[in-house]
Design a protein around this motif. Structure first.
Motif, short mmCIF file in Angstrom:
data_model
loop_
_atom_site.label_atom_id
_atom_site.label_comp_id
_atom_site.label_asym_id
_atom_site.label_seq_id
_atom_site.Cartn_x
_atom_site.Cartn_y
_atom_site.Cartn_z
N UNK A 238 48.03 -8.99 17.98
CA UNK A 238 49.44 -8.68 17.67
C UNK A 238 49.97 -7.61 18.62
N UNK A 239 49.15 -6.61 18.90
CA UNK A 239 49.58 -5.54 19.82
C UNK A 239 49.65 -6.06 21.26
N UNK A 240 48.70 -6.93 21.61
CA UNK A 240 48.73 -7.55 22.94
C UNK A 240 50.02 -8.35 23.13
N UNK A 241 50.35 -9.16 22.13
CA UNK A 241 51.56 -9.98 22.21
C UNK A 241 52.81 -9.10 22.31
N UNK A 242 52.79 -7.99 21.57
CA UNK A 242 53.94 -7.07 21.59
C UNK A 242 54.14 -6.50 23.00
N UNK A 243 53.03 -6.13 23.66
CA UNK A 243 53.11 -5.64 25.05
C UNK A 243 53.73 -6.68 25.97
N UNK A 244 53.25 -7.91 25.84
CA UNK A 244 53.73 -8.99 26.71
C UNK A 244 55.20 -9.30 26.42
N UNK A 245 55.55 -9.39 25.15
CA UNK A 245 56.94 -9.70 24.77
C UNK A 245 57.92 -8.68 25.34
N UNK A 246 57.48 -7.43 25.42
CA UNK A 246 58.35 -6.37 25.96
C UNK A 246 58.16 -6.21 27.48
N UNK A 247 57.20 -6.95 28.04
CA UNK A 247 56.84 -6.82 29.46
C UNK A 247 56.50 -5.36 29.78
N UNK A 248 55.69 -4.77 28.92
CA UNK A 248 55.29 -3.37 29.09
C UNK A 248 53.99 -3.28 29.88
N UNK A 249 54.10 -2.89 31.14
CA UNK A 249 52.90 -2.68 31.95
C UNK A 249 53.17 -1.54 32.92
N UNK A 250 52.09 -0.96 33.41
CA UNK A 250 52.20 0.22 34.28
C UNK A 250 51.38 -0.01 35.55
N UNK A 251 51.74 0.73 36.59
CA UNK A 251 50.90 0.81 37.79
C UNK A 251 50.18 2.16 37.71
N UNK A 252 49.06 2.16 36.97
CA UNK A 252 48.39 3.41 36.60
C UNK A 252 47.76 4.13 37.78
N UNK A 253 47.86 5.45 37.73
CA UNK A 253 47.12 6.30 38.66
C UNK A 253 45.72 6.52 38.07
N UNK A 254 44.66 6.56 38.86
CA UNK A 254 44.64 6.56 40.33
C UNK A 254 44.52 5.16 40.94
N UNK A 255 44.41 4.12 40.10
CA UNK A 255 44.07 2.79 40.58
C UNK A 255 45.12 2.20 41.52
N UNK A 256 46.39 2.59 41.31
CA UNK A 256 47.48 2.03 42.11
C UNK A 256 47.99 2.99 43.17
N UNK A 257 47.36 4.15 43.29
CA UNK A 257 47.85 5.17 44.23
C UNK A 257 47.86 4.70 45.68
#
Length: 389
Positions: A238-257
């Protein structure tokens, strides 16, 4: 359908024309033309076999499907065959022939022997944005071809991306068309299907959707290729679907630096919540990260491979056709690399006795065919890893 989401079953015939049955090639024994060598994998409803065409010595993968497993699902198999038969593209696994006996359907598939996408990335010592860009370009080109033909894949994910050969510069191949649908004129698809972490928001929202769902999935794949972990994840669906429905994603540091702004911009345009605003394949192919020179040459192998190992353990992602088994079998048989020695004698596949309503799997288990699972959700030739290798 395993980890696929199904909201409803539409039993209406797909708009495929009336010539589906003409494609089936009647034969009493497929072994008159093919020498069966090794079992590559066994699923609940089918077996995949490495075989050699006697006339040409060409190697193929044969998916053997007991008709018992297809009872009541004839429309599904017609849809799969119709889709596969139409497709001819350098980056898409092709269906070469169809055989039919009294008890089985045999799908003769192009053999891809280069192994799985994640395995190849982990094995590399050097991996860059440019490598990821070239992979995504091939996927976009193949999916654009499908879209131009009115075909939506609906289940694009890393497991369905296999290397054609062991060559360092091997092309990537899209497999698995169990969820494909040919769009009829004016038709809009609304059946929710796909794999949760890769499906577009409109699919989860059970809104009508079309080709744009594949572009979202390509965005998710690009994201993973650049950091080694998925943009959406939660143990709770349910929480996974909620993230996707809102298109909530990040380019997290340090992985995307160390990842370029151009790569992030490319992903943002594909992982756009509104399907009408989301990039099409055409638009994505023209983005500077694909068509230009903005993809960086910096080695990101250490970080990405570490995250792939952590987030995509074999038990989680090795669900597709056992591509690693092909590599091992071919090395063991020394096929294509030196003169072929005699192949080991194995029990003949596709001759398992079927009791009413049951399909036998390797290892002695049995699964009920009437249990609602769809044997065709596993196409092109998806099957579980076997204990043979």
């Amino acid at each position: 359908m395993g980890n696929h989401i199904v909201s409803d079953r539409n039993n209406k015939k797909m708009p495929l024309g009336d010539d589906c049955h003409a494609w089936k090639k009647k034969t009493t024994d497929v072994k008159d033309q093919y020498d069966f060598k090794e079992i590559l994998g066994t699923g609940a409803f089918s077996e995949v076999v490495l075989a050699e065409e006697k006339r040409t010595q060409k190697l193929v993968a044969i998916k053997c499907i007991p008709k018992k497993a297809l009872e009541g699902k004839e429309n599904s198999i017609e849809n799969e065959i119709a889709v596969l038969h139409k497709i001819k593209h350098a980056n898409i696994v092709s269906l070469e022939e169809i055989f039919e006996s009294k008890s089985h359907l045999y799908l003769i598939m192009q053999l891809v022997s280069g192994g799985e996408l994640f395995d190849r990335i982990i094995e590399k010592g050097f991996y860059t944005e440019k490598d990821a860009s070239k992979l995504i370009q091939q996927i976009l080109d193949a999916v654009k071809y499908l879209h131009d033909m009115g075909i939506v894949h609906r289940d694009l994910k890393p497991e369905n991306l296999l290397y054609y050969s062991m060559d360092e510069d091997s092309k990537i191949m899209i497999s698995d068309f169990g969820l494909s649908k040919i769009e009829g004129s004016g038709s809009v698809m609304s059946t929710a299907c796909g794999t949760p972490g890769y499906v577009a928001p409109e699919v989860l929202a059970q809104k009508p959707y079309s080709k744009a769902v594949d572009c979202w999935s390509i965005g998710v794949i690009a994201y993973i290729l650049l950091c080694g972990y998925p943009p959406f994840y939660d143990e709770n669906d349910a929480k996974l679907f909620e993230q996707i429905l809102k298109a909530e994603y990040e380019f997290d540091s340090p992985y995307w630096d160390d990842i370029s702004d151009s790569a992030k911009d490319f992903i943002v345009h594909l992982m756009e919540k509104d399907p009408h605003v989301r990039y099409t394949c055409d638009q994505a192919l023209q983005h500077p990260w694909i068509a230009g020179d903005t993809a960086l040459d910096k080695n990101i192998h250490e970080s990405v491979s570490a995250q792939i190992k952590k987030n995509f353990a074999k038990s989680k992602w090795k669900q597709a056709f056992n591509a690693t088994a092909v590599v091992r079998h071919m090395r063991r048989l020394q096929l294509g690399t030196s003169s072929e020695g005699p192949s080991p004698t194995l029990p003949s596949p596709c001759q398992t006795h079927l009791e009413d309503g049951e399909a036998c799997c390797e290892g002695g288990c049995s699964q009920n065919v009437e249990g609602g699972a769809d044997p065709l959700s596993n196409c092109t030739y998806r099957c579980h890893p076997t204990s043979r290798v």
